[in-house]
Design an enzyme around this catalytic site. Structure first.
Site, mmCIF file in Angstrom:
data_model
loop_
_atom_site.group_PDB
_atom_site.id
_atom_site.type_symbol
_atom_site.label_atom_id
_atom_site.label_comp_id
_atom_site.label_asym_id
_atom_site.label_seq_id
_atom_site.Cartn_x
_atom_site.Cartn_y
_atom_site.Cartn_z
ATOM 1 N N GLU A 37 20.153 -15.518 -15.273
ATOM 2 C CA GLU A 37 21.400 -15.270 -15.976
ATOM 3 C C GLU A 37 22.512 -15.732 -15.036
ATOM 4 O OE1 GLU A 37 21.995 -11.176 -17.084
ATOM 5 O OE2 GLU A 37 24.005 -11.603 -17.837
ATOM 6 N N ARG A 263 8.746 -7.232 -8.317
ATOM 7 C CA ARG A 263 9.891 -7.923 -7.745
ATOM 8 C C ARG A 263 9.881 -7.753 -6.234
ATOM 9 N NH1 ARG A 263 14.277 -6.941 -10.569
ATOM 10 N NH2 ARG A 263 15.766 -7.321 -8.927
ATOM 11 N N LYS A 273 22.153 -8.729 -8.175
ATOM 12 C CA LYS A 273 23.423 -9.450 -8.327
ATOM 13 C C LYS A 273 24.561 -8.489 -8.624
ATOM 14 C CE LYS A 273 21.413 -12.328 -11.143
ATOM 15 N NZ LYS A 273 21.279 -13.174 -12.306
HETATM 16 P P1 ATP Z 1 19.524 -9.044 -10.541
HETATM 17 O O1 ATP Z 1 19.084 -7.626 -10.709
HETATM 18 O O2 ATP Z 1 19.674 -9.452 -9.148
HETATM 19 O O3 ATP Z 1 20.709 -9.409 -11.384
HETATM 20 P P2 ATP Z 1 18.030 -10.191 -12.575
HETATM 21 O O4 ATP Z 1 16.599 -9.946 -12.866
HETATM 22 O O5 ATP Z 1 18.988 -9.561 -13.495
HETATM 23 O O6 ATP Z 1 18.302 -9.853 -11.072
HETATM 24 P P3 ATP Z 1 18.023 -12.845 -13.511
HETATM 25 O O7 ATP Z 1 19.030 -13.882 -13.332
HETATM 26 O O8 ATP Z 1 17.816 -12.283 -14.861
HETATM 27 O O9 ATP Z 1 18.384 -11.697 -12.500
HETATM 28 O O10 ATP Z 1 16.654 -13.295 -12.880
HETATM 29 C C1 ATP Z 1 16.039 -14.528 -13.104
HETATM 30 C C2 ATP Z 1 14.580 -14.367 -12.794
HETATM 31 O O11 ATP Z 1 14.391 -13.949 -11.449
HETATM 32 C C3 ATP Z 1 13.936 -13.322 -13.668
HETATM 33 O O12 ATP Z 1 12.708 -13.828 -14.142
HETATM 34 C C4 ATP Z 1 13.734 -12.163 -12.759
HETATM 35 O O13 ATP Z 1 12.626 -11.416 -13.137
HETATM 36 C C5 ATP Z 1 13.547 -12.834 -11.402
HETATM 37 N N1 ATP Z 1 13.947 -11.937 -10.322
HETATM 38 C C6 ATP Z 1 15.136 -11.309 -10.175
HETATM 39 N N2 ATP Z 1 15.131 -10.520 -9.089
HETATM 40 C C7 ATP Z 1 13.918 -10.658 -8.513
HETATM 41 C C8 ATP Z 1 13.288 -10.096 -7.362
HETATM 42 N N3 ATP Z 1 13.918 -9.229 -6.576
HETATM 43 N N4 ATP Z 1 12.025 -10.476 -7.085
HETATM 44 C C9 ATP Z 1 11.381 -11.357 -7.866
HETATM 45 N N5 ATP Z 1 11.907 -11.915 -8.965
HETATM 46 C C10 ATP Z 1 13.155 -11.575 -9.298
HETATM 47 MG MG MG Z 2 18.466 -10.009 -15.579
#
Ligand code: ATP
Ligand code: MG
Length: 568
Positions: A37, A263, A273
């Site tokens: 995102e 994760r 983020k």
């Molecule tokens: P954040 O909580 O940091 O905003 P998010 O999951 O909302 O993370 P996205 O941009 O939706 O962020 O993530 C893109 C991809 O990265 C998704 O498939 C998510 O599952 C993966 N991802 C995000 N954080 C992690 C992590 N700490 N370890 C492994 N994969 C991750």
């Molecule tokens: Mg997300």
């Protein structure tokens, strides 16, 4: 203690894919995607997901799409899109021509929503957000049906099209899937799949005022793109049922499989983020690329290499159980990588003046120094030696403790690539009593570092020639947070209460060997005995070199001293 685990050549996702290939499930195809995102910069947790998705695609001769999940316009920005592309590329991955945006599918998703309504599987609900929450029930109690659940298909179609045309304000209505308000899985209790948001979108502008929700968008985007294995983190495990429900109800012909993995969590930092953006906006750090940030851009500016990050991701492996990885493992990966590739140089961070009283005042000589003992192909360079030098303040003790083998009054040590020197006098500031200069003698017979008479010294110090050195600013970093898990709210504190006030130490007046005068932004070196450093790509100028410490070398003295402190 660091546990360095063996490289995991196998993981449970590979087993699933192997099995799918054997059974010819997707005609032998492997298609993955990385779906960020664009609401912030990528962090090292995303690197794990990138390495996994692009890595599997490469391994199985498949494809990996980069897809921006841009359905939440108020938080998304073009700046983030660009930074994400840059970071994925820098990590060493290529999406070729497979760059997609969920917003590309808005029209198609709308048609799918209409299809659900026509099937009696979606309805326009006019409860407020609070009411929807209230009607939802709890883990132990079933929810209640919305009074709008029984609207006719015609009325739903009419309202939904008027939602699209902008007739209603934000929050007036939502579109919900009609599933089961008593479902044990709360995600299945008539989830919202569309909402009204009268905000500008970074790609579609003002074209839309209704936006599809993640659960509706993600599975359909995967299906539209022909993804075979939709890999996501464990918190989406409960959403898998809805993922499958949407695809099944719409009868799409391509139904990807959602697979969840744990994760990455990393000690002494934060991988979210939503929280990292607070550090940026509230100026706890200098920006998303502050070298203390766990972001890809921060790690890059700090001096990390893509190889080190990829090796780290391979080492931590992929599992289904949540765990916290020790920061020491990330540091191990960069040390291991830079050990082989970073040239050695000498730099004195906290200079102490040394005058070699028996070395002629008007003389200077060039001494040969090895660029990397790990790699003879990296060759040698000359370093200038003269009468006035700098050594590290901490390499001298007037009153040396028992296991301190470095310079002290009357003691002889080796200067790296140069001579043995012996301290014959200590000059102090009259008022403060602080040591400001040492007088030493050198033994010309020891040139190159060995004494012909076979006498030994117990320490080798790095040094620079005062007349030839260049001055620089050097930034030393420590953990951004002072506790291993700053997100743990059990102590009732906010994660920002755990920010380490000493995470940045800026040293000015550091003295570097002259070969560093031409060092390009981003280039990396080992400062002998001090660690790995890189030229800051943002603040360094020709007039004012700035170096960031990427990581320390292991410091055996600090350990000894610490152990002694504990004994006393
Ligand atoms: P954040 O909580 O940091 O905003 P998010 O999951 O909302 O993370 P996205 O941009 O939706 O962020 O993530 C893109 C991809 O990265 C998704 O498939 C998510 O599952 C993966 N991802 C995000 N954080 C992690 C992590 N700490 N370890 C492994 N994969 C991750
Ligand atoms: Mg997300």
């Amino acid at each position: 203690m660091t546990r360095i685990e063996a490289t995991s050549s196998s993981n449970f996702i590979r087993h699933i894919i192997d099995e799918d290939i054997r059974s010819n499930k997707h005609a032998g195809r492997v298609a993955t995607r990385f779906p960020p995102e664009p609401n912030g910069y990528l962090h090292i947790g995303h690197a794990k997901s990138i390495c996994l998705n692009f890595g599997l695609a490469a391994e199985y001769n498949g494809t990996c799409n980069l897809r921006f999940d841009d359905t939440n316009p108020s938080k998304e920005e073009v700046e983030y899109v660009e930074s994400i592309k840059e970071d994925v590329r820098w990590l060493g991955f290529d999406w070729h021509d497979r760059l997609y945006y969920a917003s590309d599918y808005f029209e198609q998703l709308y048609a799918y929503a209409v299809q659900l309504i026509k099937k009696g599987k979606a309805y326009v609900c006019s409860l407020s957000a609070d009411e929807i929450r209230e009607y939802r029930g709890t883990l132990t109690e079933p929810g209640r049906d919305s009074p709008y659940r029984t609207r006719s298909i015609e009325e739903n179609l009419d309202l939904f099209s008027r939602m699209r045309s902008g007739e209603f304000e934000d929050g007036a209505h939502v579109l919900r899937a009609k599933i089961d308000m008593a479902a044990p899985n709360m995600v299945m209790r008539d989830p919202t799949i569309y909402r009204i948001r009268k905000v500008f979108h970074h790609r579609t502008g003002d074209q839309w005022c209704i936006y599809p929700m993640y659960d509706f968008t993600h599975c359909l985007s995967d299906s539209i793109e022909g993804i075979t294995h939709s890999i996501c983190t464990l918190e989406f495990e409960n959403n898998r049922e809805l993922y499958d429900w949407v695809l099944d109800e719409l009868g799409v012909d391509r139904h990807p499989q959602q697979i969840e993995f744990a994760r990455l969590n990393l000690g002494y930092t934060i991988l979210s983020k939503r929280r990292l953006i607070q550090l940026v906006e509230e100026k706890h750090v200098s920006g998303w690329n502050d070298p203390r940030m766990p972001t890809i851009s921060g790690l890059r500016r700090r001096g990390y290499t893509p190889e080190a990050i990829r090796n780290f991701c391979e080492r931590i492996g992929v599992a289904r159980r949540d765990s916290v990885v020790d920061m020491a493992l990330l540091e191990y990966s960069i040390r291991e990588n830079l050990n082989r590739r970073a040239p050695r140089v000498m730099a004195v961070l906290r200079p102490l003046r040394v005058v070699i009283i028996n070395y002629p005042e008007d003389r200077a000589e060039e001494l040969k120094a090895v660029n990397n003992p790990e790699d003879p192909a990296m060759g040698t360079r000359n370093v200038p030696f003269a009468r006035v030098l700098y050594i590290e303040q901490e390499d001298f003790r007037e009153d040396p403790p028992k296991k301190f083998f470095r310079l002290a009054p009357g003691r002889e040590v080796r200067l790296r690539y140069a001579y043995f020197i012996k301290c014959v006098d200590v000059i102090k500031d009259k008022h403060t009593g602080q040591v400001v200069e040492l007088h030493c003698t050198y033994d010309p017979e020891t040139k190159g570092g060995d004494a012909p008479d076979g006498r030994k010294v117990k320490a080798t110090l790095h040094w620079v020639s005062a007349a030839h050195a260049i001055e620089a600013e050097v930034r030393l970093y420590d953990h951004l947070f002072s506790v291993p898990n700053p997100q743990d709210a059990k102590d009732g504190l906010d994660f920002k209460d755990h920010i380490n006030p000493n995470s940045l130490e800026t040293l000015t007046g550091c003295q570097l060997e002259p070969s560093l005068a031409q060092a390009a932004p981003g280039s990396r070196f080992q400062f002998e005995r001090l660690g790995y450093f890189c030229v800051d790509a943002v603040d360094a100028t020709n007039q004012r070199p700035v170096f960031n410490r990427t990581v320390t070398l292991r410091d055996s003295w600090a350990k000894i001293e610490k152990a002694q402190d504990h004994k006393h």
